[in-house]
Design an enzyme around this catalytic site. Structure first.
Site, PDB file in Angstrom:
ATOM      1  N   GLU A 168      31.140  75.317  67.238  1.00 12.23           N
ATOM      2  CA  GLU A 168      29.806  75.471  66.663  1.00 12.23           C
ATOM      3  C   GLU A 168      29.226  74.136  66.551  1.00 12.23           C
ATOM      4  OE1 GLU A 168      29.657  77.721  62.963  1.00 12.23           O
ATOM      5  OE2 GLU A 168      30.698  79.488  64.115  1.00 12.23           O
ATOM      6  N   CYS A 181      34.709  82.960  58.134  1.00 12.33           N
ATOM      7  CA  CYS A 181      35.682  82.126  57.168  1.00 12.33           C
ATOM      8  C   CYS A 181      35.979  80.836  57.684  1.00 12.33           C
ATOM      9  CB  CYS A 181      36.784  82.962  56.593  1.00 12.33           C
ATOM     10  SG  CYS A 181      37.847  83.543  58.086  1.00 12.33           S
ATOM     11  N   HIS A 182      36.161  80.666  58.917  1.00 14.70           N
ATOM     12  CA  HIS A 182      36.199  79.269  59.702  1.00 14.70           C
ATOM     13  C   HIS A 182      35.115  78.296  59.265  1.00 14.70           C
ATOM     14  CE1 HIS A 182      33.582  81.193  62.563  1.00 14.70           C
ATOM     15  NE2 HIS A 182      33.112  79.963  62.779  1.00 14.70           N
ATOM     16  N   ASN A 198      40.237  87.914  54.569  1.00 14.53           N
ATOM     17  CA  ASN A 198      39.183  88.409  55.256  1.00 14.53           C
ATOM     18  C   ASN A 198      39.507  89.548  56.561  1.00 14.53           C
ATOM     19  OD1 ASN A 198      36.721  88.769  56.906  1.00 14.53           O
ATOM     20  ND2 ASN A 198      36.511  86.401  57.502  1.00 14.53           N
ATOM     21  N   TYR A 222      34.461  75.567  49.499  1.00 12.25           N
ATOM     22  CA  TYR A 222      35.025  76.773  48.445  1.00 12.25           C
ATOM     23  C   TYR A 222      34.148  76.782  47.206  1.00 12.25           C
ATOM     24  CZ  TYR A 222      38.996  76.751  52.106  1.00 12.25           C
ATOM     25  OH  TYR A 222      39.676  76.782  53.092  1.00 12.25           O
TER      26      TYR A 222
END
Length: 187
Positions: free
Chosen positions: A179, A152-153, A144, A121
């Site tokens: 991912e 945003c993950h 978002n 962040y």
């Protein structure tokens, strides 16, 4: 709103569809300008609230039309991403639901944090010229309108925690596992 003949949308009205996915039903909505909204856990009640908000914000009631070309392509890309077959999105985005600092943060996230990487962040706050703005970045992530597509993950806590997530922590874990950032959950 003007009519955009090439996108196949009736009279330029925003379009929407709900798609069943491994992370639950997602509602996607698009305008003539691009994909405008992705909504997690799109049960009938959640979908109806999202459609009310979109009608207020866009000034036109969205029409269910999964075949509208831009929306159909966005759905295809989201499904390919969730199947592990795609790492980037290249559909146009309509940023009209978000402005100011939040828009700057989300645009940086969309272009500057690739598949399989995470950012803190605080790091993201520094990237947009607001050192010390980690909490404000957290608020931007919560606001978002385009989760998954604007990832945003991929924003996590500097101490290794995964942070919060509007779609729920289990959804965030599954996207990060997809991912390769986190191990796949055992069950």
């Amino acid at each position: 709103m003007s009519s955009h003949g090439q996108d196949g949308q009736r009279d330029g009205a925003p379009v929407w569809a709900v798609v069943e996915t491994d992370i639950g039903p997602l509602m996607l909505a698009a305008t003539g300008a691009g994909l405008v909204n992705v909504v997690f856990h799109a049960t009938a009640a959640v979908r109806d609230r999202a459609l009310e908000r979109l009608t207020e914000r866009l000034g036109a009631a969205p029409v269910e039309d999964p075949a509208a070309p831009l929306l159909a392509e966005a759905i295809r890309q989201v499904q390919a991403y969730l199947a592990g077959e795609r790492h980037t999105f290249d559909v146009p985005l309509d940023w009209s639901l978000i402005s100011g600092f939040n828009r700057a943060v989300l645009r940086e996230l969309a272009t500057g944090v690739p598949f399989g990487e995470v950012v803190g962040y605080g790091d993201l706050a520094r990237r947009v010229g607001r050192p010390g703005g980690a909490q404000a970045v957290g608020m931007a992530m919560g606001a978002n309108p385009l989760p998954v597509v604007v990832p945003c993950h991929r924003v996590v806590e500097s101490d290794g925690g995964i942070g919060g997530f509007g779609g729920g922590l289990e959804t965030k874990r599954r996207l990060l596992a997809l991912e390769g950032v986190l191990p796949e959950p055992l069950f």
